[in-house]
Design a protein around this motif. Structure first.
Motif, PDB file in Angstrom:
ATOM      1  N   ALA A   1      45.679  37.939  47.492  1.00 25.43           N
ATOM      2  CA  ALA A   1      45.253  38.881  46.700  1.00 25.43           C
ATOM      3  C   ALA A   1      45.055  40.249  47.587  1.00 25.43           C
TER       4      ALA A   1
ATOM      5  N   SER B   1      50.319  41.123  44.635  1.00 24.87           N
ATOM      6  CA  SER B   1      49.428  40.152  43.992  1.00 24.87           C
ATOM      7  C   SER B   1      49.112  40.500  42.680  1.00 24.87           C
ATOM      8  N   ASP B   2      49.245  42.080  42.025  1.00 27.88           N
ATOM      9  CA  ASP B   2      48.982  42.274  40.610  1.00 27.88           C
ATOM     10  C   ASP B   2      50.010  41.743  39.730  1.00 27.88           C
TER      11      ASP B   2
ATOM     12  N   GLY C   1      39.392  41.984  41.588  1.00 29.35           N
ATOM     13  CA  GLY C   1      40.120  42.399  40.281  1.00 29.35           C
ATOM     14  C   GLY C   1      39.240  43.237  39.527  1.00 29.35           C
TER      15      GLY C   1
ATOM     16  N   LYS D   1      42.629  39.014  37.662  1.00 28.51           N
ATOM     17  CA  LYS D   1      43.349  38.956  38.879  1.00 28.51           C
ATOM     18  C   LYS D   1      41.974  38.868  39.677  1.00 28.51           C
ATOM     19  N   PRO D   2      41.863  38.250  40.859  1.00 25.75           N
ATOM     20  CA  PRO D   2      43.029  37.265  41.239  1.00 25.75           C
ATOM     21  C   PRO D   2      43.079  36.314  40.226  1.00 25.75           C
ATOM     22  N   ASP D   3      44.074  35.494  40.412  1.00 24.38           N
ATOM     23  CA  ASP D   3      44.396  34.295  39.686  1.00 24.38           C
ATOM     24  C   ASP D   3      43.560  32.975  39.862  1.00 24.38           C
TER      25      ASP D   3
END
Length: 202
Positions: free
Chosen positions: A54, A69-70, A93, A101-103
């Motif tokens: 991230a 990372s997006d 995020g 985001k992040p996941d």
């Protein structure tokens, strides 16, 4: 892809360059604009599970996630300590389009690692949390070889400690690999009787 890779981990991320005119804006972290993000999304479309750090901008002026990372299809991985708390450096995020985001998150503070000289050490950064998650995802996928990259990604997300209440710090949280394995086995099970079954979880 040409070598048959199933999983990619990338600890590289971008938003600022030596030439200011090449810099990315936060608005471009929309999951589809930057070249590197488009490439990461394409890898996933080809069936490659893509884990990306991230970023370590959480305590810097930028603060936010960085490309790729997006990406809409990638797993952006935040960093937590051994207590499951977000690392101060881990990027925030959400994506500017509102996507979570992040996941997911993984150990990124004092993470055990091996130096290039073979000695054991510890390091901190999302550059370590992402490969930790990628390695666990590889084990999960190996236990469920008939699963697709999309199914593995969804199982990881659905097993997250914050799945019901995701946020802009850790996204869906820390995945539970036992739960993720159970989810994949339910999705990919074929009943012996030859009849179709619907399994709802939880």
């Amino acid at each position: 892809d040409s070598l048959g890779a199933d999983i990619i981990n990338s600890s590289l991320g971008y938003y600022r360059f030596d030439l200011p005119e090449m810099d990315h804006s936060y608005a471009q972290m929309d999951g589809k604009s930057t070249r590197v993000t488009r490439a990461a999304n394409l890898a996933f479309k080809k069936g490659i599970l893509t884990c990306v750090s991230a970023g370590n901008e959480g305590n810097k002026p930028w603060r936010y996630i960085i490309a790729p990372s997006d990406g809409d299809s990638v797993i952006a991985v935040a960093a937590v300590d051994k207590y499951g708390q977000k690392a101060g450096f881990s990027s925030f995020g959400p994506a500017p389009d509102g996507n979570i985001k992040p996941d997911l998150a993984a150990m990124g503070v004092a993470t055990a690692l091996q130096n290039t000289n073979g000695t054991l050490a510890a390091g901190s950064g999302t550059s370590f949390s992402s490969p930790v998650l990628a390695g666990m995802a590889a084990c999960l996928w190996q236990a469920n070889p008939s699963a697709s990259a999309s199914q593995v990604r969804q199982a990881l997300i659905r097993s997250g400690s914050q799945y019901q209440h995701p946020d802009s710090l850790l996204g869906y949280g820390i995945p539970d690999m036992v739960t993720a394995d159970l989810l994949l086995k339910q999705v990919n099970s074929i009943p012996d009787s030859g009849t179709r079954e619907v399994i709802i979880y939880p």
